[in-house]
Design a protein around this motif. Structure first.
Motif, mmCIF file in Angstrom:
data_model
loop_
_atom_site.group_PDB
_atom_site.id
_atom_site.type_symbol
_atom_site.label_atom_id
_atom_site.label_comp_id
_atom_site.label_asym_id
_atom_site.label_seq_id
_atom_site.Cartn_x
_atom_site.Cartn_y
_atom_site.Cartn_z
ATOM 1 N N GLY A 1 -43.582 -49.948 -5.738
ATOM 2 C CA GLY A 1 -43.207 -50.580 -6.874
ATOM 3 C C GLY A 1 -42.843 -49.640 -8.060
ATOM 4 N N ALA B 1 -46.614 -54.327 -12.490
ATOM 5 C CA ALA B 1 -45.949 -55.768 -12.789
ATOM 6 C C ALA B 1 -46.832 -56.193 -13.975
ATOM 7 C CB ALA B 1 -46.091 -56.420 -11.220
ATOM 8 N N ASN C 1 -40.796 -48.889 -1.803
ATOM 9 C CA ASN C 1 -40.207 -50.731 -2.997
ATOM 10 C C ASN C 1 -39.065 -50.480 -4.448
ATOM 11 O OD1 ASN C 1 -39.160 -53.210 -2.999
ATOM 12 N ND2 ASN C 1 -41.441 -54.199 -3.876
#
Length: 359
Positions: free
Chosen positions: A203, A207, A306
């Motif tokens: 990430g 999030a 990612n």
């Protein structure tokens, strides 16, 4: 007859006047010639990229139709006008030369790459510019840090050649400079993310946070970007170290360095003002070219972590034959590399007196 002769002499006088003006202003003449070459190179590179991607087998419209059918927003039995509409919207109607002219008009005049299949009907440039800041923030800062530290370390390794510390640094760089970024990224992820649990593994930010300009979000971005950045910086330092040392060692035998040392100048001043100054010019050129490739993104590193950058967007676009997004990323990379070369060509004569504008 006199009037006709005067009219014929006017264009020649203008040409001669331009040549005289360029002769009196070599900097302007050099900049104009270089900018003209830059435009030709930009057009040629975009043309080659366009025909290359158009000749790839596959039909992006069928991919879009299948996606819409899976989401129950398109009936496969619908009329052919829908497919014709999509082909026109994506610039795929007509022969390939008609598509090329439409592409040049949209890109050059309208600055529009067309809709993107990655997030239809969002324009491709919007999808690219949404991912671009993440790539520039990660790879741009990492490239600058790697270049600065690699340049300084390589200069010291060459200046102190033969000493244990310098030899150890050089041998370590030889052994690790060709290690891929993603391999070191895997090791760092295994140690610091899975074994120690100090840093996140995937990430770009937490999030649970909404992107905003506050210290908490910025701290989260730095925390999530630390592992991919370190993997790029460490390997990059080793590569710049070796190339700088290779440039430094031959310079150390020059007469002007011996003269500077005989004058009683401090070793630090001899290194920075004389030796390093003649070594960093090729490195400036190489660094400028490497900055242009940042727009491609480091695909494997971004995939591994990612990370929502250009590399991940490019892989997804190629997978679904999103020509508009792929061409947008490619055009951005071409523009970055050629612009970096243009800026270097204009700046280098001011950095190195040996480089002349009129040569």
């Amino acid at each position: 007859m006199t009037a006709v002769a005067d009219k014929q002499q006017e264009p020649a006088a203008r040409v001669g006047g331009v040549r005289v003006w360029l002769g009196r202003h070599p900097l302007a003449g050099y900049a104009l010639r270089r900018f003209g070459l830059y435009l030709v190179e930009l057009w040629g590179a975009l043309t080659v990229a366009f025909f290359f991607f158009r000749l790839i087998p596959g039909d992006p419209i069928q991919t879009l139709i299948q996606t819409l059918a899976q989401n129950y927003v398109y009936n496969a039995a619908a009329s052919a006008e829908v497919i014709a509409h999509y082909k026109k919207e994506f610039g795929l109607d007509g022969n390939i030369f008609h598509q090329y002219l439409v592409y040049l008009q949209k890109v050059v005049i309208e600055q529009d790459f067309g809709p993107s299949l990655v997030n239809y009907p969002t324009p491709a440039q919007e999808v690219i510019f949404r991912a671009l800041p993440w790539t520039i923030g990660l790879l741009g800062l990492s490239a600058i840090l790697a270049w600065v530290f690699g340049l300084l370390a390589g200069a010291l390794a060459g200046w102190r050649r033969g000493r244990p510390g310098a030899d150890l640094m050089t041998n370590l760089s030889i052994a690790l400079s060709h290690v891929p970024f993603y391999f070191l990224a895997l090791i760092l992820t295994f140690v610091f993310a899975y074994q120690l649990g100090w840093l996140p593994a995937r990430g770009a930010y937490d999030a649970r946070m909404d992107p905003s300009w506050n210290l908490e979000f910025v701290g989260s971005v730095l925390k999530f970007g630390l592992l991919p950045a370190v993997s790029i910086v460490v390997i990059g330092i080793f590569g710049w170290l070796l190339s700088t040392r290779m440039l430094m060692v031959p310079v150390l035998g020059e007469d002007y360095l011996t003269y500077a040392q005989a004058k009683g100048l401090r070793p630090r001043k001899v290194l920075t003002k004389y030796a390093l100054r003649n070594c960093y010019l090729p490195q400036v050129t190489a660094f400028g070219i490497s900055l242009g490739f940042i727009f491609n993104g480091n695909v494997l590193v971004e995939q591994l972590f990612n990370y929502p950058g250009i590399g991940q967007t490019l892989v997804l676009a190629i997978r679904i034959l999103d020509f508009n997004t792929v061409m947008g990323v490619t055009a951005l990379a071409i523009f970055g590399v050629l612009t970096a070369n243009l800026i270097l060509d204009l700046v280098l004569p001011s950095l190195d007196p040996r480089v002349k504008y009129w040569r």
